[in-house]
Design a protein around this motif. Structure first.
Motif, mmCIF file in Angstrom:
data_model
loop_
_atom_site.group_PDB
_atom_site.id
_atom_site.type_symbol
_atom_site.label_atom_id
_atom_site.label_comp_id
_atom_site.label_asym_id
_atom_site.label_seq_id
_atom_site.Cartn_x
_atom_site.Cartn_y
_atom_site.Cartn_z
ATOM 1 N N GLU A 1 -1.624 -11.629 2.426
ATOM 2 C CA GLU A 1 -1.703 -10.119 1.972
ATOM 3 C C GLU A 1 -0.891 -9.202 2.602
ATOM 4 O OE1 GLU A 1 -4.452 -8.925 -0.373
ATOM 5 O OE2 GLU A 1 -4.055 -10.847 -1.120
ATOM 6 N N ALA A 2 -0.557 -9.529 4.014
ATOM 7 C CA ALA A 2 0.229 -8.591 5.015
ATOM 8 C C ALA A 2 1.551 -8.403 4.468
ATOM 9 C CB ALA A 2 -0.333 -9.162 6.346
ATOM 10 N N TYR B 1 -10.115 -0.498 1.295
ATOM 11 C CA TYR B 1 -8.728 -0.449 0.953
ATOM 12 C C TYR B 1 -8.440 0.963 0.560
ATOM 13 C CZ TYR B 1 -4.053 -1.462 -1.024
ATOM 14 O OH TYR B 1 -2.902 -1.531 -1.206
ATOM 15 N N ASP C 1 -0.812 -2.563 4.992
ATOM 16 C CA ASP C 1 -0.879 -4.164 5.101
ATOM 17 C C ASP C 1 -0.235 -4.917 6.398
ATOM 18 O OD1 ASP C 1 -1.481 -3.542 2.323
ATOM 19 O OD2 ASP C 1 0.544 -3.612 1.726
ATOM 20 N N SER D 1 0.847 -1.194 0.067
ATOM 21 C CA SER D 1 -0.050 -0.065 -0.079
ATOM 22 C C SER D 1 0.897 1.408 -0.026
ATOM 23 C CB SER D 1 -0.971 0.055 1.070
ATOM 24 O OG SER D 1 -0.131 -0.118 2.360
#
Lengths: 444, 444
Positions: free
Chosen positions: A159-160, A114, A136, A88
Motif C-alpha cells: 500500500e505504501a 485514513y 502512504d 493519498s
C-alpha cells in the motif's frame, strides 16, 4: 503512441485478459492521456473492466475534476476500491478541487483512520509542503528490530508509496529518525531501528513548496518528511512531486519575465480568453507607462525640430538600454530563484553589473559613433549618440541590478521586473538622458 | 551555518573524535561549501583527519578541478582510498576535467575492472545520458532467488549508490529487467528475479541529457538504466543528477530569453569578463540590427518633418510591439522546452496567437486613441496611432508564434529568439507599418 481505435476495440470486446495485456504494454501516464480522448461512456467502461489497482494507476495522472467525473459515475463499490488504491496526495488534491458536499460523500467511502489523516493534509494551503505530502509512508517505533521491521514492511508495503525510507516515530507520532531500506537490509537482523536511525531533516507543513524543493535538490534526497508544529510526522513529500514544482516555478518565472502573468495550465489547455487576460494586464500597464515617452518627446519638440536627425536614433538608443536591462534582470531573477544571490549581496551585484556595464557601454560607444558616421549625420551628433548609448547602458545595468534584489527583499516575486518592464522604464529615462546630452553637446 | 573559525580550531587540535562529531552535525554539501573557504593546507589537513568515506562524501560536492587539486596533494594511499569511495560519475567528471596525463595517473589507482567500466563512461560526450551515469548499481542474473539476491545486496550494497532497483542482466550484460528493492522484500524468498522483474525502460547512452530528464520526470522514476547500442547495461542515471540538469536547462533558457548567451557557471563564479563576453555578442548583433531603424526613419524624414507629432509615438508603438512579442516568445519557448508544444502544432499556435492578438490589439487600439487625444494631437494622428498599435500587436504575435517553432524544427535552440531579439525585429518593421499607415490616412 497508443492506437485509440485499438483501445476502443478492446473496450468493446470487454475481454479482461486482452485488456490487461494491452494496458500492461503501456505506462499509466500514456494510458491516461489516451483515456482523456475517449468518450465519457468509454472511459467508464474501461475503468470497470480493469482491476481497481490498475484503474487507480491510470486515474492518478488525470486532472482532479476529470478524476471526480469518472469516479462519480462509477458504481459506489468500485469507486470506494479505486479511491483506496489512489495515492493519498492525489485523493487530497481531488477533494480540494470539488465541492465540499461532493468531497464529504467521497470521504465517507474511506476507512476512518485514513480519512482523518487525509483531512489533516487537506487543511494546508496550496503551494505548501503539507499540501504536497502523501500519507502512504511506513512509520515504525525505534525499539523494533530489523526483522520485525521487515516483517511489517511485508505486511503493509504494498500500500505504501514511499518505501525507500522507514520513519521512526515516538509515542505521540513525533519524528525521531529516518532509516533507509538499504540500511535495514544491510544491518544485522537483531539491530534496533533506533540504533541505526539517522537524524531526520524535516520541513514544517507550512513551508512553501519552492523552498521545500530547493532543500531537497540541494541535499539530493528522494523524499522529505513533513511535520506539524509539534514535530509530529504528518506526511512525506516525494521527489517526483517536487520536480513538478520546480518545473512549474521555472515556467512561471519565464512567463513573468516575458511580461505576462503566469498561465494557470499548459499552453493548449489555456483558452484564448485566459491568454488575453494574463497578457493584457501587463500590456496595458506598460502601455500607460510607456506613454510618458510621448510627454518627454513633446517636451523636447523644439530640439527635435531643430535637429531632426536626432529622431533617427531614438529606437536604437532606447532599444539598447532595454536589451542591456533585460540581460541583467533575467540573469539576476534566475539567480535569486535558485538561491545563488541574496539581498545581502546587493553591493557586490551593483559593482559587478556596473563594471560589466562600463565594458559593454564602451564597446557600444565605438559602434554607435561609427553608425552615426555611416548614416552621414554631423560628427557632433555622432558623439551625442555614442555618449548617450554608453550612459544608457550603464543606467540600465544599475536599475536592473537593484530592482530584482529589492523586490526579493520585500518578499515580492522578483520576476515581476520583466524584460518589458525594465525596457519601458529605461525607454523614458533614456530619452531624457539623450536630449540632455544633445542640448549640452550641441549647445541648443 | 558552519562556523569557519570553529572548523579551523577542530582541524588544528586534530582530534579525530571531535572532528567526526563536528562533521556529523552537518550535511556533506554544507561542509564542502565551508571547506572551499579554507586555505589549501587546512583543506588537506581536514581530508587527512577524516575517514576516507567521510572525506569522499564531502569531496563529492566540490568542483572537479578543486577535487583534483586536493587529491593530487594527498598521500597516494589516501588518494586511492578516497577515489574508491567517490561515486563513479563524480570520478568520471573529474577525470574529464583534468589533463589526460594526470587522469591516467589517477586511474592507475583504481581496480582493473572498475577502471575499465569507468573508462567506458568517460567516452560519452558531455550532456548525454552516458556522461551522467554512475556504475555503482547492483545487477543480478534472473535465475537468482530473492534470498540469494538479498545476500548479494548485503555483500555489495554498501558500495552501491543505486539500491532502490536491482537490474537483471543476461550473459552478455544485456539489460533484461528491473526489480525494485521493495518488490524483492515483499516477494516469497524462493521466487526467482526473472519471475517478478518488470520490463525495463532504458535510454541509449547517447541520448541528450534534457530528453533523458524529461522522460524521467514524465514517468516519475528515481533512476533510469543507460544501455549501449547492443542493449548492454553500462550505467544508471539518478534523479538527483537529472534535477540538476533540469535546473540548468531552465537557467540557460532564461538567460538566453533575456538576450544573453548562457553563463558557464553561477552568477558570482562568473568573472566580469565572462559576463561581458556572454552579453556583448548579442548586444552588438541587436545593435547592428536595430541600427536599420535609423535607415527607416531617415527614409521617412519628410513625413516626420511635416508632422513632427508622429515622432512622439515612436517609442510607444514599437515598445508595445516588443512587449507583445516578448510575451508570446517566452510562453512558447518554455512550452517547447517542456514538450507541451511541437512543430506539428504550428497552425494551432498561429491561430491561437492571432485570435489573442486581435483581442489585445483592439484593447490597445482604444487606449492608444485615447492617449493621442489626451496629448492633444490632431484626431487623425490619433487614428493613425491607434490603428498602427493594433496592426503592430498582430504582427508581433504572428512573428513570435512562428519563429520559435521553426527554430525548434531546425534543431536549433528556440530560446535564441529572445525578448530583445523579437523586440528588435518588431521595432524596424513596426516603423514601416507606422509610416505607411500615416501616409495613407494623412494623405502625405
Amino acid at each position: 503512441m497508443i492506437d485509440l481505435n485499438q483501445m476502443r476495440q478492446k473496450i468493446l470486446t470487454a475481454d479482461l485478459d486482452q485488456m490487461l495485456t494491452f494496458a500492461e504494454a503501456f505506462r499509466p501516464i500514456d494510458l491516461a492521456e489516451s483515456l482523456e480522448k475517449l468518450k465519457a461512456e468509454e472511459q467508464l467502461r474501461l475503468m470497470e473492466l480493469l482491476p481497481p489497482v490498475v484503474a487507480a494507476e491510470i486515474l492518478e495522472f488525470l486532472e482532479p475534476l476529470v478524476q471526480y467525473k469518472i469516479l462519480h459515475n462509477l458504481d459506489v463499490n468500485l469507486t470506494s476500491q479505486i479511491l483506496n488504491e489512489l495515492p493519498s496526495d492525489v485523493v487530497a488534491d481531488m477533494m480540494l478541487a470539488i465541492h465540499r458536499y461532493q468531497a464529504d460523500k467521497l470521504l465517507d467511502l474511506l476507512p476512518d483512520d485514513y480519512r482523518k489523516r487525509l483531512q489533516t493534509l487537506m487543511t494546508f494551503p496550496e503551494e505548501t509542503a503539507g499540501s504536497l505530502a502523501t500519507i502512504d509512508y511506513i512509520a515504525a517505533p525505534g525499539q523494533w528490530t530489523m526483522d520485525t521491521t521487515l516483517e511489517h514492511i511485508r505486511k503493509v508495503g504494498r500500500e505504501a508509496e514511499i518505501t525507500a525510507y522507514i520513519y521512526v516515530t515516538g509515542m505521540k507520532g513525533e519524528l525521531l529518525g529516518v532509516v533507509s531500506l538499504k540500511k535495514i537490509i544491510l544491518a544485522d537482523p537483531a539491530t534496533l531501528l533506533q540504533e541505526i536511525a539517522d537524524e531526520p531533516i524535516s520541513v514544517p507543513a507550512t513551508m512553501g513548496q519552492e523552498e521545500t524543493a530547493e532543500l531537497l535538490s540541494r541535499y539530493d534526497w528522494v523524499a522529505l518528511p513533513v511535520v506539524d508544529a509539534q514535530q509530529r510526522l504528518i506526511g512525506v513529500v516525494t521527489v517526483d512531486d517536487l520536480i513538478d514544482v520546480m518545473q512549474e516555478e521555472a515556467t512561471e518565472d519565464i512567463q513573468m519575465l516575458g511580461g505576462s502573468q503566469p498561465l494557470q495550465g499548459t499552453y493548449f489547455k489555456s483558452s484564448v480568453f485566459h491568454l488575453y487576460r494574463k497578457r493584457i494586464i501587463w500590456l496595458l500597464i506598460l502601455f500607460v507607462a510607456e506613454a510618458y515617452t510621448g510627454t518627454v518627446l513633446r517636451h523636447y519638440e523644439d530640439t527635435l525640430t531643430e535637429v531632426i536627425s536626432l529622431a533617427f536614433f531614438i529606437p536604437l538608443l532606447i532599444g539598447t538600454g532595454g536589451n542591456t536591462g533585460t540581460q541583467t534582470v533575467s540573469t539576476l531573477v534566475r539567480a535569486l530563484a535558485v538561491g545563488e544571490v541574496h539581498f545581502r549581496d546587493l553591493f557586490r551585484v551593483i559593482r559587478k553589473e556596473l563594471v560589466t556595464g562600463i565594458m559593454t557601454g564602451s564597446t557600444i560607444f565605438i559602434i554607435a559613433y561609427l553608425r552615426a558616421w555611416m548614416l552621414g549625420v554631423e560628427m557632433n551628433v555622432g558623439l551625442v549618440v555614442g555618449l548617450t548609448a554608453m550612459i544608457i547602458v550603464l543606467w540600465a545595468s544599475f536599475v536592473a541590478a537593484i530592482l530584482p534584489l529589492v523586490l526579493h527583499k520585500l518578499k515580492a516575486d522578483p520576476a515581476v521586473i520583466s524584460g518589458p518592464f525594465i525596457t519601458t522604464l529605461v525607454d523614458g529615462t533614456g530619452l531624457i538622458i539623450y536630449f540632455t546630452v544633445a542640448r549640452i553637446l550641441l549647445h541648443l
